[in-house]
Design a protein around this motif. Structure first.
Motif, PDB file in Angstrom:
ATOM      1  N   MET A  72       0.803  -1.210  -0.106  1.00  0.00           N
ATOM      2  CA  MET A  72      -0.027   0.129   0.002  1.00  0.00           C
ATOM      3  C   MET A  72       0.905   1.211  -0.058  1.00  0.00           C
ATOM      4  O   MET A  72       2.072   1.260   0.430  1.00  0.00           O
ATOM      5  N   ARG A  73       0.358   2.273  -0.479  1.00  0.00           N
ATOM      6  CA  ARG A  73       1.132   3.442  -0.677  1.00  0.00           C
ATOM      7  C   ARG A  73       0.153   4.821  -0.213  1.00  0.00           C
ATOM      8  O   ARG A  73      -0.933   4.832  -0.472  1.00  0.00           O
ATOM      9  N   LEU A  74       0.859   5.704   0.554  1.00  0.00           N
ATOM     10  CA  LEU A  74       0.066   6.731   1.102  1.00  0.00           C
ATOM     11  C   LEU A  74      -0.289   7.780   0.052  1.00  0.00           C
ATOM     12  O   LEU A  74       0.725   8.087  -0.920  1.00  0.00           O
ATOM     13  N   ARG A  75      -1.510   8.272  -0.286  1.00  0.00           N
ATOM     14  CA  ARG A  75      -1.792   9.107  -1.223  1.00  0.00           C
ATOM     15  C   ARG A  75      -0.983  10.537  -0.980  1.00  0.00           C
ATOM     16  O   ARG A  75      -0.724  10.915  -0.056  1.00  0.00           O
ATOM     17  N   GLY A  76      -0.709  11.184  -2.337  1.00  0.00           N
ATOM     18  CA  GLY A  76      -0.245  12.542  -2.269  1.00  0.00           C
ATOM     19  C   GLY A  76       1.260  12.867  -1.666  1.00  0.00           C
ATOM     20  O   GLY A  76       1.548  13.898  -1.438  1.00  0.00           O
ATOM     21  N   LEU A  77       2.031  11.798  -1.613  1.00  0.00           N
ATOM     22  CA  LEU A  77       3.055  11.869  -0.857  1.00  0.00           C
ATOM     23  C   LEU A  77       4.304  12.816  -2.005  1.00  0.00           C
ATOM     24  O   LEU A  77       4.251  12.225  -3.194  1.00  0.00           O
ATOM     25  N   THR A  78       4.973  13.437  -1.685  1.00  0.00           N
ATOM     26  CA  THR A  78       6.141  14.267  -2.583  1.00  0.00           C
ATOM     27  C   THR A  78       7.248  13.374  -2.598  1.00  0.00           C
ATOM     28  O   THR A  78       7.420  12.531  -1.560  1.00  0.00           O
ATOM     29  N   GLU A  79       8.374  13.773  -3.554  1.00  0.00           N
ATOM     30  CA  GLU A  79       9.523  13.244  -3.585  1.00  0.00           C
ATOM     31  C   GLU A  79      10.242  13.285  -2.328  1.00  0.00           C
ATOM     32  O   GLU A  79      11.035  12.525  -1.703  1.00  0.00           O
ATOM     33  N   ALA A  80      10.129  14.596  -1.660  1.00  0.00           N
ATOM     34  CA  ALA A  80      11.082  14.898  -0.531  1.00  0.00           C
ATOM     35  C   ALA A  80      10.368  14.175   0.741  1.00  0.00           C
ATOM     36  O   ALA A  80      11.283  13.678   1.567  1.00  0.00           O
TER      37      ALA A  80
END
Length: 234
Positions: A72-80
């Motif tokens: 699973m992946r958290l939505r809206g993460l930035t590269e930073a």
């Protein structure tokens, strides 16, 4: 593959089955017995009994798990933020496994889901409604996976990656082993530096004490990666 993704698995042992069933009162669809943080290609950081928090290969972990693993992946993460999650996962390396499951947290040990929650808190990312770290269980991530609100399923991406990783597995072995060697060497050097700094802070001249303070300050402000058990800059 993105750093900070969460791997959910169910082990094949009786103990794993017990962990799953023990979570049913908290979430009736609980199915995961273990949680790991994705670090890099075919690399995870996780906490298990006997080894604590450490780097491992995802393909090796999956060999001892049921085939219905999920990512699973958290939505809206930035590269930073992804980079901070990667650093946070490494920060907790060498912590012991927290056997006081659900009983209370501390700064020197972590069980699997507690560790996954800690990485997000250290990266400044709020998850699971800010639940107390020592109370986070694998079923909490199961619930988030099923809800598909803050998180999205990316299992298919990793299923596709497994075939690619299989073609370069020897190279991945070497790369991971090299990184582990670098981290171990740094930790050893940190312990030696701490002893040297302590000596000169106690017995050194004013000039030497000033030099030690300047070196420590350079470590505090200049290091891109930190670890919980390195205190040579304190």
């Amino acid at each position: 593959m993105k750093p900070g993704d969460i791997l959910l698995v169910t082990g094949l042992t009786g103990q794993s089955k017990t962990i799953v069933y023990a979570q049913k009162p908290c979430y009736w669809r609980a199915k995961s017995s273990h949680v790991a943080a994705i670090y890099a290609e075919n690399a995870i950081v996780h906490s298990i009994g006997g080894k604590g928090v450490h780097l491992a290969e995802m393909t090796e972990e999956l060999k001892s798990c049921q085939s219905d693993w999920r990512v699973m992946r958290l939505r809206g993460l930035t590269e930073a933020q992804e980079e901070e999650l990667q650093k946070s996962a490494l920060y907790f390396q060498r912590q012991k496994y927290n056997r006081a499951f659900m009983m209370g947290g501390n700064e020197v040990s972590s069980f699997c889901s507690e560790f996954a929650a800690k990485t997000h808190k250290r990266a400044g990312i709020r998850i699971l409604n800010g639940r107390k770290l020592s109370k986070v269980i694998p079923a909490d991530f199961d619930k988030e996976f099923d809800a598909q609100n803050d998180w999205i399923a990316v299992t298919s991406e990793y299923a596709a990656d497994l075939a690619t990783w299989g073609q370069i597995l020897p190279l991945i072995h070497v790369n991971l082993a090299f990184q582990q060697m670098i981290f171990a060497r740094r930790n050893l050097h940190s312990q030696i530096r701490k002893q040297i700094f302590d000596h000169f802070e106690t017995n050194g001249s004013p000039e030497m004490k000033k030099t030690v303070a300047e070196v420590k300050e350079s470590f505090r402000t200049g290091r891109a990666l930190n670890f919980w058990d390195e205190n040579d800059a304190i």
